[in-house]
Design a protein around this motif. Sequence first.
Motif, PDB file in Angstrom:
ATOM      1  N   LYS A 141     -36.242  54.819  12.482  1.00  0.00           N
ATOM      2  CA  LYS A 141     -35.984  53.395  12.671  1.00  0.00           C
ATOM      3  C   LYS A 141     -34.717  53.256  13.506  1.00  0.00           C
ATOM      4  O   LYS A 141     -33.625  53.577  13.060  1.00  0.00           O
ATOM      5  CB  LYS A 141     -35.836  52.682  11.333  1.00  0.00           C
ATOM      6  N   VAL A 142     -34.876  52.774  14.751  1.00  0.00           N
ATOM      7  CA  VAL A 142     -33.745  52.664  15.670  1.00  0.00           C
ATOM      8  C   VAL A 142     -33.695  51.268  16.271  1.00  0.00           C
ATOM      9  O   VAL A 142     -34.684  50.529  16.257  1.00  0.00           O
ATOM     10  CB  VAL A 142     -33.851  53.711  16.801  1.00  0.00           C
ATOM     11  N   LYS A 143     -32.528  50.963  16.813  1.00  0.00           N
ATOM     12  CA  LYS A 143     -32.343  49.670  17.473  1.00  0.00           C
ATOM     13  C   LYS A 143     -31.567  49.896  18.763  1.00  0.00           C
ATOM     14  O   LYS A 143     -30.527  50.574  18.756  1.00  0.00           O
ATOM     15  CB  LYS A 143     -31.577  48.723  16.557  1.00  0.00           C
ATOM     16  N   LEU A 144     -32.081  49.341  19.851  1.00  0.00           N
ATOM     17  CA  LEU A 144     -31.372  49.416  21.122  1.00  0.00           C
ATOM     18  C   LEU A 144     -30.205  48.430  21.079  1.00  0.00           C
ATOM     19  O   LEU A 144     -30.408  47.216  21.058  1.00  0.00           O
ATOM     20  CB  LEU A 144     -32.312  49.081  22.275  1.00  0.00           C
ATOM     21  N   VAL A 145     -28.981  48.941  21.066  1.00  0.00           N
ATOM     22  CA  VAL A 145     -27.817  48.072  20.919  1.00  0.00           C
ATOM     23  C   VAL A 145     -27.122  47.780  22.246  1.00  0.00           C
ATOM     24  O   VAL A 145     -26.351  46.827  22.352  1.00  0.00           O
ATOM     25  CB  VAL A 145     -26.808  48.681  19.925  1.00  0.00           C
ATOM     26  N   ALA A 146     -27.379  48.618  23.272  1.00  0.00           N
ATOM     27  CA  ALA A 146     -26.761  48.368  24.578  1.00  0.00           C
ATOM     28  C   ALA A 146     -27.568  49.053  25.671  1.00  0.00           C
ATOM     29  O   ALA A 146     -28.119  50.141  25.470  1.00  0.00           O
ATOM     30  CB  ALA A 146     -25.321  48.863  24.606  1.00  0.00           C
TER      31      ALA A 146
ATOM     32  N   VAL B  54     -29.138  54.324  15.077  1.00  0.00           N
ATOM     33  CA  VAL B  54     -30.131  54.784  14.114  1.00  0.00           C
ATOM     34  C   VAL B  54     -29.938  53.995  12.818  1.00  0.00           C
ATOM     35  O   VAL B  54     -28.887  54.084  12.175  1.00  0.00           O
ATOM     36  CB  VAL B  54     -29.993  56.299  13.857  1.00  0.00           C
ATOM     37  N   ILE B  55     -30.962  53.228  12.440  1.00  0.00           N
ATOM     38  CA  ILE B  55     -30.878  52.392  11.238  1.00  0.00           C
ATOM     39  C   ILE B  55     -31.166  53.221   9.996  1.00  0.00           C
ATOM     40  O   ILE B  55     -30.474  53.110   8.974  1.00  0.00           O
ATOM     41  CB  ILE B  55     -31.858  51.209  11.341  1.00  0.00           C
ATOM     42  N   SER B  56     -32.217  54.062  10.065  1.00  0.00           N
ATOM     43  CA  SER B  56     -32.541  54.885   8.896  1.00  0.00           C
ATOM     44  C   SER B  56     -33.351  56.094   9.319  1.00  0.00           C
ATOM     45  O   SER B  56     -33.969  56.108  10.386  1.00  0.00           O
ATOM     46  CB  SER B  56     -33.333  54.063   7.876  1.00  0.00           C
ATOM     47  N   TYR B  57     -33.335  57.136   8.481  1.00  0.00           N
ATOM     48  CA  TYR B  57     -34.091  58.355   8.705  1.00  0.00           C
ATOM     49  C   TYR B  57     -35.175  58.486   7.651  1.00  0.00           C
ATOM     50  O   TYR B  57     -35.001  58.115   6.496  1.00  0.00           O
ATOM     51  CB  TYR B  57     -33.174  59.585   8.614  1.00  0.00           C
ATOM     52  N   ASP B  58     -36.297  59.044   8.064  1.00  0.00           N
ATOM     53  CA  ASP B  58     -37.345  59.394   7.103  1.00  0.00           C
ATOM     54  C   ASP B  58     -37.396  60.921   7.049  1.00  0.00           C
ATOM     55  O   ASP B  58     -37.969  61.572   7.905  1.00  0.00           O
ATOM     56  CB  ASP B  58     -38.698  58.829   7.549  1.00  0.00           C
ATOM     57  N   LYS B  59     -36.738  61.493   6.042  1.00  0.00           N
ATOM     58  CA  LYS B  59     -36.575  62.938   5.978  1.00  0.00           C
ATOM     59  C   LYS B  59     -37.883  63.684   5.816  1.00  0.00           C
ATOM     60  O   LYS B  59     -37.991  64.854   6.167  1.00  0.00           O
ATOM     61  CB  LYS B  59     -35.640  63.313   4.821  1.00  0.00           C
ATOM     62  N   THR B  60     -38.914  63.044   5.297  1.00  0.00           N
ATOM     63  CA  THR B  60     -40.185  63.740   5.069  1.00  0.00           C
ATOM     64  C   THR B  60     -41.107  63.690   6.265  1.00  0.00           C
ATOM     65  O   THR B  60     -42.127  64.357   6.306  1.00  0.00           O
ATOM     66  CB  THR B  60     -40.922  63.094   3.871  1.00  0.00           C
ATOM     67  N   SER B  61     -40.770  62.862   7.234  1.00  0.00           N
ATOM     68  CA  SER B  61     -41.669  62.706   8.382  1.00  0.00           C
ATOM     69  C   SER B  61     -41.551  63.891   9.329  1.00  0.00           C
ATOM     70  O   SER B  61     -40.527  64.552   9.397  1.00  0.00           O
ATOM     71  CB  SER B  61     -41.341  61.414   9.153  1.00  0.00           C
ATOM     72  N   LYS B  62     -42.632  64.118  10.004  1.00  0.00           N
ATOM     73  CA  LYS B  62     -42.671  65.196  10.997  1.00  0.00           C
ATOM     74  C   LYS B  62     -42.547  64.589  12.393  1.00  0.00           C
ATOM     75  O   LYS B  62     -43.265  63.666  12.737  1.00  0.00           O
ATOM     76  CB  LYS B  62     -43.995  65.960  10.885  1.00  0.00           C
ATOM     77  N   ILE B  63     -41.626  65.141  13.157  1.00  0.00           N
ATOM     78  CA  ILE B  63     -41.423  64.626  14.515  1.00  0.00           C
ATOM     79  C   ILE B  63     -42.510  65.178  15.425  1.00  0.00           C
ATOM     80  O   ILE B  63     -42.669  66.379  15.569  1.00  0.00           O
ATOM     81  CB  ILE B  63     -40.032  65.019  15.039  1.00  0.00           C
ATOM     82  N   ASP B  64     -43.290  64.267  15.985  1.00  0.00           N
ATOM     83  CA  ASP B  64     -44.389  64.676  16.854  1.00  0.00           C
ATOM     84  C   ASP B  64     -43.864  65.182  18.180  1.00  0.00           C
ATOM     85  O   ASP B  64     -42.827  64.748  18.670  1.00  0.00           O
ATOM     86  CB  ASP B  64     -45.339  63.498  17.113  1.00  0.00           C
ATOM     87  N   ASP B  65     -44.602  66.088  18.714  1.00  0.00           N
ATOM     88  CA  ASP B  65     -44.256  66.577  20.054  1.00  0.00           C
ATOM     89  C   ASP B  65     -44.566  65.504  21.082  1.00  0.00           C
ATOM     90  O   ASP B  65     -45.542  64.787  20.979  1.00  0.00           O
ATOM     91  CB  ASP B  65     -45.065  67.831  20.404  1.00  0.00           C
ATOM     92  N   VAL B  66     -43.696  65.439  22.086  1.00  0.00           N
ATOM     93  CA  VAL B  66     -43.885  64.503  23.190  1.00  0.00           C
ATOM     94  C   VAL B  66     -44.005  65.322  24.464  1.00  0.00           C
ATOM     95  O   VAL B  66     -43.282  66.296  24.647  1.00  0.00           O
ATOM     96  CB  VAL B  66     -42.690  63.527  23.293  1.00  0.00           C
ATOM     97  N   GLU B  67     -44.917  64.935  25.275  1.00  0.00           N
ATOM     98  CA  GLU B  67     -45.096  65.668  26.531  1.00  0.00           C
ATOM     99  C   GLU B  67     -43.812  65.629  27.341  1.00  0.00           C
ATOM    100  O   GLU B  67     -43.220  64.566  27.549  1.00  0.00           O
ATOM    101  CB  GLU B  67     -46.222  65.034  27.338  1.00  0.00           C
ATOM    102  N   LEU B  68     -43.356  66.795  27.766  1.00  0.00           N
ATOM    103  CA  LEU B  68     -42.130  66.863  28.551  1.00  0.00           C
ATOM    104  C   LEU B  68     -42.343  66.225  29.911  1.00  0.00           C
ATOM    105  O   LEU B  68     -43.369  66.443  30.555  1.00  0.00           O
ATOM    106  CB  LEU B  68     -41.702  68.325  28.744  1.00  0.00           C
ATOM    107  N   TYR B  69     -41.352  65.454  30.320  1.00  0.00           N
ATOM    108  CA  TYR B  69     -41.429  64.821  31.642  1.00  0.00           C
ATOM    109  C   TYR B  69     -40.723  65.668  32.697  1.00  0.00           C
ATOM    110  O   TYR B  69     -40.795  65.372  33.872  1.00  0.00           O
ATOM    111  CB  TYR B  69     -40.747  63.443  31.604  1.00  0.00           C
ATOM    112  N   LEU B  70     -40.017  66.698  32.230  1.00  0.00           N
ATOM    113  CA  LEU B  70     -39.239  67.495  33.172  1.00  0.00           C
ATOM    114  C   LEU B  70     -39.923  68.825  33.403  1.00  0.00           C
ATOM    115  O   LEU B  70     -40.459  69.424  32.483  1.00  0.00           O
ATOM    116  CB  LEU B  70     -37.821  67.753  32.631  1.00  0.00           C
ATOM    117  N   LYS B  71     -39.906  69.311  34.607  1.00  0.00           N
ATOM    118  CA  LYS B  71     -40.495  70.594  34.912  1.00  0.00           C
ATOM    119  C   LYS B  71     -39.521  71.701  34.515  1.00  0.00           C
ATOM    120  O   LYS B  71     -38.330  71.584  34.728  1.00  0.00           O
ATOM    121  CB  LYS B  71     -40.783  70.698  36.419  1.00  0.00           C
ATOM    122  N   THR B  72     -40.045  72.753  33.928  1.00  0.00           N
ATOM    123  CA  THR B  72     -39.188  73.849  33.493  1.00  0.00           C
ATOM    124  C   THR B  72     -39.027  74.855  34.610  1.00  0.00           C
ATOM    125  O   THR B  72     -39.915  75.061  35.424  1.00  0.00           O
ATOM    126  CB  THR B  72     -39.779  74.548  32.253  1.00  0.00           C
ATOM    127  N   GLY B  73     -37.847  75.506  34.621  1.00  0.00           N
ATOM    128  CA  GLY B  73     -37.586  76.551  35.601  1.00  0.00           C
ATOM    129  C   GLY B  73     -37.845  77.910  34.981  1.00  0.00           C
ATOM    130  O   GLY B  73     -38.114  78.017  33.800  1.00  0.00           O
TER     131      GLY B  73
END
Length: 638
Positions: free
Chosen positions: A590-595, A617-636
């Motif tokens: 749970k996040v909020k864009l502040v600036a 960051v307003i709050s964390y959910d410690k039991t949640s699993k962070i999903d993978d996100v497709e990388l936008y950057l090319k790796t070297g």
Amino acid sequence: MNFSKTKILVLIVVCAANLLLLLPTMGNNVDNPNLITYFSGDEGYTMDVLWFYYSGEKRESYQGDVDYGIEWFYVSRFARLILSKFIDFGPGTLILLLKWIHLIAWIGALIALWFFVGYHFGKGWQQIVAVLLLATRPSLDYVFNSAKPEPLVLLIMLLGFHFVLRIIEKPSIKYFLFSILCVVTAFAIKFAGIFLLPAIIAAMYYSKQYQNDLGRKNYIGPFPKFKHNWIFEFLIGIFFITIPFLFIFSYVRKSTGLTFYNEFGILGSLAKNKISFLAFFTGAVFLFISAILFFLNKSRKFSNKKITETINEINSYALLSGGLFFIFLLLIEFKWILSSPDLFRTTYFYNISDFIGVFATRTVTVSNILGRYSGIVISKIKGFDPIILLLFGIYLIVELRLRKQKSNIERRSFYKRLSLDFMLIPIFIAIFTMGRFTHHHMLPFFCVASILAIKGVDMFRTAFKGPRLIKMAFLFFVSILFTISIVTHGAELIKLRLYQYRQREDVVFEIEKWWRQNVPLDETVVADHHSMVYMPPEYKNVTFIKISHDKIEQIKDLVRTVKPKYVYYNSGHDEKHIVPPIESVLPDLKVKLVASFNSVGRLYRRLPNSQFLIYEVISYDKTSKIDDVELYLKTGDI
């Protein structure tokens, strides 16, 4: 006021103008290393390596173990062992010291160029044009913004040019040794110095020709000749074959933590690593040439002994020059090698790979190879200066025409020009490769091409016997070309420098103000790398993202482990560096864009089109699993 004093006044005015352009920004952000890195990633890189040499500490913004050569190592040692007794050094102070060295070297290079042209190629307008062409190079802005070593390399190479041409006038071991010392020192600071070696070898050969022209038919010269001259190619071949295996067995890749040998084996490493394969192939070619020369020298059937004698003589000079080059190089780099072997190894591996195009070819496919290649070549031609290339072409036409007509050419000047021509051959070849060879790398060779272009005009002026109208039209035409080059590049340099004066108008200072007004100093923050965002130094609980291609993964890992109150990053200033909104990166948070800040419409933009985002960051959910996100950057992969 006589003409001689007027000429010197021109030199003084040019030097003063360069000083006025450079001095106002010399001390920018010296007391704030974070701002140095933000405004110039290259300068921040230099600062961090300098600080590592000085203190043994790697700052959080440290970007990698690659140097250019010995300059940073010895400057930092000089600062620590001597200057630190009088000056309190920090990372920014080291950069300021380096900038002063480069500024003095740049002014010294302008003065050296003036006297070099005057001594060897003509006084008066030739000196003025040559110095103006160099003093108005737009590269000057980039070199000083990034604390690059090019001014020092340029000064040393100009001194080397002088000693090389003095070998032709007066062959002596003294001028030869001075030339080799200049080559070694320039190369040890940055690779461009190596290209002076062909000019030295040519000057040694032509010095004997010049003495023969003066009537000394049995002149031997001061330079020793070696009996087994095929050894030069043999040693070069062994060197090129050995070097790849040293890297294959010893270079540890950052992406895997393994050597090429551990990962791919010997044959797999040669196939995977283009630079190793190219070096191995080059070594094999030299061994083959060595074998041919060996059999030609032994054969009694080969009729043209004049050819083999000439090859043997040139090989003797090459063996002597190359041997002393490597001996002096080991002596001058010995302390650096012992103190920082990893930096030494990665420096040579990275810079050679970059120069021959290993990194550039990674993005090449069958479909885009022509466009990619033509884009690189056009960029190099623009960086060199198309007008000077055109005028240099005119010089070559004049030179060949006079040679064909068997005109009464002044032999000493002719041999000097030929020696410099030989130095430019590998440079023009490099322009038409995929390797990295940018405008600031080209400065010494731009000077040589400019000098020869100027001399070509002078040769035409004195030798042309045709209609006066054609002669005057040609001289007017080349005068216009020189003027266009000086004025357009001078205007671009002034524009670039005036832009740097507006640095305080960057959006980063509004961001700095926001942090101080809205966030307590003890809050925990995860922030983008220093070269992408600026974080006021008084915030101590900040974990920065490392400079790499996996920014999204780093954000996910750091948020999971550090659990910051704020996440602050640059969402991307071009298509290759786009980072999605944090909600998609961390969907269960749970996040909020502040600036949010951007650079649109500002007179100064360090990173055009950037979007600086600050999330709370307003709050964390410690039991949640962070999903993978497709990388936008090319790796070297190195």
